[in-house]
Design an enzyme around this catalytic site. Structure first.
Site: not given
Length: 276
Positions: A156, A213, A245
């Site tokens: 991330c 995502d 995600h």
């Protein structure tokens, strides 16, 4: 924060114990890796303005270990990131996760992601890259790391940093970026995004992204792929069509076991192929 106060603060800061408050409750499918046969725990990394805490794990015996920098998510160096370092150490790596937000605040103690975002937004890229340089130096001088076998992976927030550090430090042999943001508006603190450095990249980076995502759209992934074509890095991007995600985050509902395991297998192969 005044310089003397900040210096005093980071000198007394430590890595988290357990999971960040903002990610509770923890999923039942969470992966737990023990420290048997390892040297694992908190360390201090000397940096320009003092020391920052980090979590490191390495085999208990041997030396000249290949180095893996493990770059945190928005939640800091909490238990999930620490567990990943131990997974690497079990495979013979010296894995280190420096606490890269610590000057701005301890995000692991905050219970709401909306409290965390403003802190992370204040973290300058230049500070992060400098701290990672210092972490590599520490790994080589103080932890039996091999400077010629250096890799980086991040998740991330750390996925974006993985791309940027691979551009910053050409001594990196390989990088794997998990669902890191690729495009964005340049600011004084974050002047570049991965698409801005893609064409000049020389380090091979493998990008692992989720087709579902909602924060990192497929058009930005394709934009990155297109920019990489003109680089000499031989970087690649894999998209898992049904993954959201944070599909590697085994402590969260976003975890997708099949895709996470495939991504980990690809990461290890990528490191080996590129001499780490």
């Amino acid at each position: 924060m005044k310089e003397i106060t900040r210096r005093k603060f980071i000198a007394t800061a430590t890595v988290a114990t357990g999971f960040a408050l903002a990610v509770q409750p923890i999923s039942a499918q969470v992966i737990t890796t023990d420290a048997k046969g390892l040297v694992a725990g908190a360390v201090k990394i000397p940096v320009k303005d003092g020391e920052i805490p980090a979590y490191r794990a390495a085999p208990a015996t041997g030396d000249n270990f290949p180095i893996v920098l493990v770059i945190q998510e928005i939640f800091g160096v909490h238990e999930h990131i620490q567990d990943i370092t131990r997974r690497f150490a079990k495979l013979g790596y010296l894995a280190i996760a420096p606490e890269l937000f610590i000057r701005q605040g301890d995000v692991t103690k905050l219970s709401n992601i909306n409290e965390i975002r403003p802190i992370v937004a204040k973290v300058p890229d230049a500070q992060v890259l400098s701290d990672l340089d210092a972490t590599v130096n520490w790994a080589v001088k103080s932890a039996k790391g091999n400077a010629d076998k250096l890799a980086i992976t991040g998740f991330c927030w750390g996925g974006r940093i993985t791309w940027l550090y691979a551009a910053h430090n050409p001594k990196v042999k390989a990088g794997v970026a998990w669902y890191g943001r690729l495009v964005g508006d340049a600011t004084e603190l974050q002047p570049q995004y991965p698409v801005d450095i893609a064409s000049k990249l020389t380090v091979p980076v493998l990008g692992l992204y989720g087709g579902k995502d909602t924060g990192i759209t497929l058009d930005t992934v394709e934009q990155m792929r297109d920019r990489l074509k003109s680089s000499s890095s031989k970087s690649e991007i894999i998209v898992y069509p049904d993954a959201p995600h944070a599909f590697f985050a085994d402590y969260r509902p976003s975890y997708r076991e099949k895709d996470a395991k495939d991504g980990w297998k690809r990461l290890l192969a990528w490191f080996k192929e590129n001499g780490v």
